[in-house]
Design an enzyme around this catalytic site. Sequence first.
Site, mmCIF file in Angstrom:
data_model
loop_
_atom_site.group_PDB
_atom_site.id
_atom_site.type_symbol
_atom_site.label_atom_id
_atom_site.label_comp_id
_atom_site.label_asym_id
_atom_site.label_seq_id
_atom_site.Cartn_x
_atom_site.Cartn_y
_atom_site.Cartn_z
ATOM 1 N N GLU A 251 -3.904 7.988 -6.885
ATOM 2 C CA GLU A 251 -2.880 7.267 -7.666
ATOM 3 C C GLU A 251 -2.774 5.885 -7.052
ATOM 4 O OE1 GLU A 251 -1.621 8.402 -10.297
ATOM 5 O OE2 GLU A 251 -2.070 10.525 -10.100
ATOM 6 N N GLY B 3 -1.810 4.996 -3.078
ATOM 7 C CA GLY B 3 -1.845 3.728 -2.349
ATOM 8 C C GLY B 3 -2.595 2.697 -3.173
ATOM 9 N N SER B 4 -3.173 1.732 -2.484
ATOM 10 C CA SER B 4 -3.826 0.625 -3.192
ATOM 11 C C SER B 4 -5.190 1.064 -3.734
ATOM 12 C CB SER B 4 -4.000 -0.544 -2.228
ATOM 13 O OG SER B 4 -4.791 -0.129 -1.136
ATOM 14 N N CYS C 160 4.628 0.673 -7.904
ATOM 15 C CA CYS C 160 3.331 0.660 -8.597
ATOM 16 C C CYS C 160 3.535 0.406 -10.076
ATOM 17 C CB CYS C 160 2.594 1.970 -8.371
ATOM 18 S SG CYS C 160 3.608 3.399 -8.717
ATOM 19 N N VAL D 23 -8.062 0.787 -0.949
ATOM 20 C CA VAL D 23 -8.130 1.917 -0.008
ATOM 21 C C VAL D 23 -8.506 3.192 -0.773
ATOM 22 C CG1 VAL D 23 -6.841 3.343 1.632
ATOM 23 C CG2 VAL D 23 -6.515 0.873 1.638
ATOM 24 N N GLY D 24 -7.972 3.357 -1.970
ATOM 25 C CA GLY D 24 -8.281 4.545 -2.770
ATOM 26 C C GLY D 24 -9.771 4.661 -3.065
ATOM 27 N N LYS E 63 0.001 12.613 6.042
ATOM 28 C CA LYS E 63 0.026 11.365 6.819
ATOM 29 C C LYS E 63 0.918 10.371 6.094
ATOM 30 C CE LYS E 63 -2.057 7.265 6.919
ATOM 31 N NZ LYS E 63 -0.914 6.571 7.497
ATOM 32 N N GLU F 221 -2.779 -7.301 -8.590
ATOM 33 C CA GLU F 221 -1.478 -6.773 -8.162
ATOM 34 C C GLU F 221 -0.918 -7.623 -7.025
ATOM 35 O OE1 GLU F 221 -1.344 -2.936 -6.027
ATOM 36 O OE2 GLU F 221 0.227 -2.322 -7.426
HETATM 37 P P1 NAD Z 1 -2.330 1.342 1.155
HETATM 38 O O1 NAD Z 1 -3.502 1.647 0.281
HETATM 39 O O2 NAD Z 1 -2.446 0.220 2.095
HETATM 40 O O3 NAD Z 1 -1.966 2.632 2.039
HETATM 41 C C1 NAD Z 1 -1.680 3.879 1.464
HETATM 42 C C2 NAD Z 1 -1.871 4.953 2.525
HETATM 43 O O4 NAD Z 1 -3.256 5.032 2.864
HETATM 44 C C3 NAD Z 1 -1.130 4.666 3.838
HETATM 45 O O5 NAD Z 1 -0.639 5.872 4.381
HETATM 46 C C4 NAD Z 1 -2.233 4.092 4.709
HETATM 47 O O6 NAD Z 1 -2.000 4.231 6.099
HETATM 48 C C5 NAD Z 1 -3.410 4.947 4.261
HETATM 49 N N1 NAD Z 1 -4.725 4.371 4.566
HETATM 50 C C6 NAD Z 1 -5.038 3.071 4.804
HETATM 51 N N2 NAD Z 1 -6.367 2.963 5.057
HETATM 52 C C7 NAD Z 1 -6.889 4.207 4.966
HETATM 53 C C8 NAD Z 1 -8.203 4.737 5.107
HETATM 54 N N3 NAD Z 1 -9.249 3.961 5.406
HETATM 55 N N4 NAD Z 1 -8.399 6.064 4.937
HETATM 56 C C9 NAD Z 1 -7.361 6.868 4.607
HETATM 57 N N5 NAD Z 1 -6.086 6.422 4.478
HETATM 58 C C10 NAD Z 1 -5.857 5.101 4.638
HETATM 59 O O7 NAD Z 1 -1.072 1.178 0.179
HETATM 60 P P2 NAD Z 1 0.424 0.772 0.571
HETATM 61 O O8 NAD Z 1 0.432 -0.681 0.931
HETATM 62 O O9 NAD Z 1 1.007 1.751 1.515
HETATM 63 O O10 NAD Z 1 1.166 0.986 -0.833
HETATM 64 C C11 NAD Z 1 1.136 0.060 -1.849
HETATM 65 C C12 NAD Z 1 0.086 0.413 -2.886
HETATM 66 O O11 NAD Z 1 0.316 1.724 -3.368
HETATM 67 C C13 NAD Z 1 0.155 -0.477 -4.107
HETATM 68 O O12 NAD Z 1 -1.155 -0.814 -4.511
HETATM 69 C C14 NAD Z 1 0.818 0.399 -5.153
HETATM 70 O O13 NAD Z 1 0.518 0.069 -6.491
HETATM 71 C C15 NAD Z 1 0.289 1.739 -4.785
HETATM 72 N N6 NAD Z 1 1.141 2.806 -5.298
HETATM 73 C C16 NAD Z 1 0.670 3.565 -6.326
HETATM 74 C C17 NAD Z 1 1.452 4.569 -6.868
HETATM 75 C C18 NAD Z 1 0.952 5.426 -7.988
HETATM 76 O O14 NAD Z 1 1.438 6.545 -8.144
HETATM 77 N N7 NAD Z 1 0.008 4.962 -8.799
HETATM 78 C C19 NAD Z 1 2.728 4.802 -6.350
HETATM 79 C C20 NAD Z 1 3.183 4.008 -5.295
HETATM 80 C C21 NAD Z 1 2.364 3.017 -4.766
#
Ligand code: NAD
Length: 496
Positions: A251, A229-230, A285, A233-234, A176, A386
């Site tokens: 991550e 992701g964030s 990130c 959400v993680g 996704k 962040e």
């Molecule tokens: P996000 O958490 O908003 O979304 C990440 C993904 O999760 C997207 O595909 C989103 O649609 C999906 N998502 C959202 N809600 C969900 C749910 N309830 N269940 C399952 N999936 C869901 O993050 P973002 O805004 O896309 O990216 C930015 C964040 O990602 C920042 O916090 C950044 O630090 C982090 N990031 C981390 C790394 C790493 O490797 N540590 C790398 C890149 C980005």
Amino acid sequence: MSYPTYRNLIGGEWLPAKSGKTLLNLNPADHTDIVGAFPSSHAEDVELAVAAAKKAYATWRLVPAPKRAEVLVRAGILLQERKEKFAHDMTREMGKVLAETRGDVQEAIDEAFYVAGEGRRLFGVTAPSELQSKFAMSVRMPVGVVGLITPWNFPMAIPSWKLFPALVAGNTCVIKPASDTPLSTYNLVQTLVDAGVPAGVINIVCGSGSGVGTPLVEHPDVRAISFTGSSSVGSHVGQRAAATFKPVSLEMGGKNAQIVLNDANLDLALDGALWGAFGTTGQRCTATSRILLQKGIAAQFTEKLVARAKALKIGSGLDESVEVGPQVNPSQIETSASYVEIALAEGAQLLCGGHALTEGAYAKGTFFEPTVLGGVTPTMRIAREEVFGPVVSLIEFETFDEAIAIANSIDYGLSTALYTKDVNRAFAAMRDLESGITYINAPTIGAEVHLPFGGVKQTGNGHREGLGAIDFFTTWKAVYVDYSDKLQRAQIDNQQ
Ligand code: NAD
């Protein structure tokens, strides 16, 4: 204006979302430029994709790993051929400048060739058995159907970190992509299809987090989830996955510190700070969001950093002379603006930037000025949370130990950097900084694919991408072969 409409890839067929609805993908430098319409999918589409992946798993897991790896070699070569086009597509949908989107595609190329080597290296271990005429070994098995959920900031590199090791290990995938940047993940998936990945082995379902992400995490036939992701959400994903006992790799966010000691090469530290804080418009990130300055150099460093931040050229990433592209969407602009307000309310000083750019060439996009905040103290929210935008905080300190304590005083632990010529301090920092990545005399950004990538504390839950991804996408099986032709009882028959 006319624009292409994309579909989900499910079981080798390109299908619209069952809802018939689409999401528009807009160029963040010019919202009137529509990159494409992508499926707005839901649980029924996820259901089909998981079923297709489950069916394909029965045969893909039996393809010898070196053969599976050959697909990745072909994908790597195709990505090299398509690099310029894919970089252009990525800048258009995500905003970062062309030099960086070329880097994002290059990371997928590097990952393809690195992981292809794993096809001949999925090593297990053999061990002596405690019993006579008995052979003991361990082998890596694929996990099954895996769900991959990715963010918008590295829309080809991060999917490649997950897809390639998952595939070489014999898993089948449902990915996704982030709804802000699906095209680059589509480009990657199409490349894998062209490289010969069989139908159903890779499936892409586009949609929102709640529409697609949640049903994927909760699906009983999905055996593992890899999420980037964030942290908020993680945390939700991790808890939902735990309900069905799925392994989950998380991550997540960062609040990365660059420490500059009095003895540092200041020009080098400035170059690193500028690149770390404003590269990718601060939307990495690993972005540098705190610069910790030792008192002896703080004033001089601050003056030079502010001058250089003010001079950065902002604009569409498609213009090769631009250094800082737009933020990905209006919500990211709101976050940057609100954190500047929070910082000022808590006593920080605005040294430059601090505002969205809305006039003239910037009017159709989501641009934010490179922003430097001075007088920040370690307990302020701007020093701990962040932002994910071009906003950097300057924090001053007296001693090396104080710098390490400030760097470690937050909930995240992804990347850290130290600028010094003192080798003793460099090694002490490598030991004492609580982060998954530490750079010496280099900025907080710049990971290479064959090293472990990930963080500690609220950045990750202990897994690693790069070196380490194969561990997540395989499961160990211990195998014992008894060739004594009699019952031998471990822990019993070999004891007096
Ligand atoms: P996000 O958490 O908003 O979304 C990440 C993904 O999760 C997207 O595909 C989103 O649609 C999906 N998502 C959202 N809600 C969900 C749910 N309830 N269940 C399952 N999936 C869901 O993050 P973002 O805004 O896309 O990216 C930015 C964040 O990602 C920042 O916090 C950044 O630090 C982090 N990031 C981390 C790394 C790493 O490797 N540590 C790398 C890149 C980005």
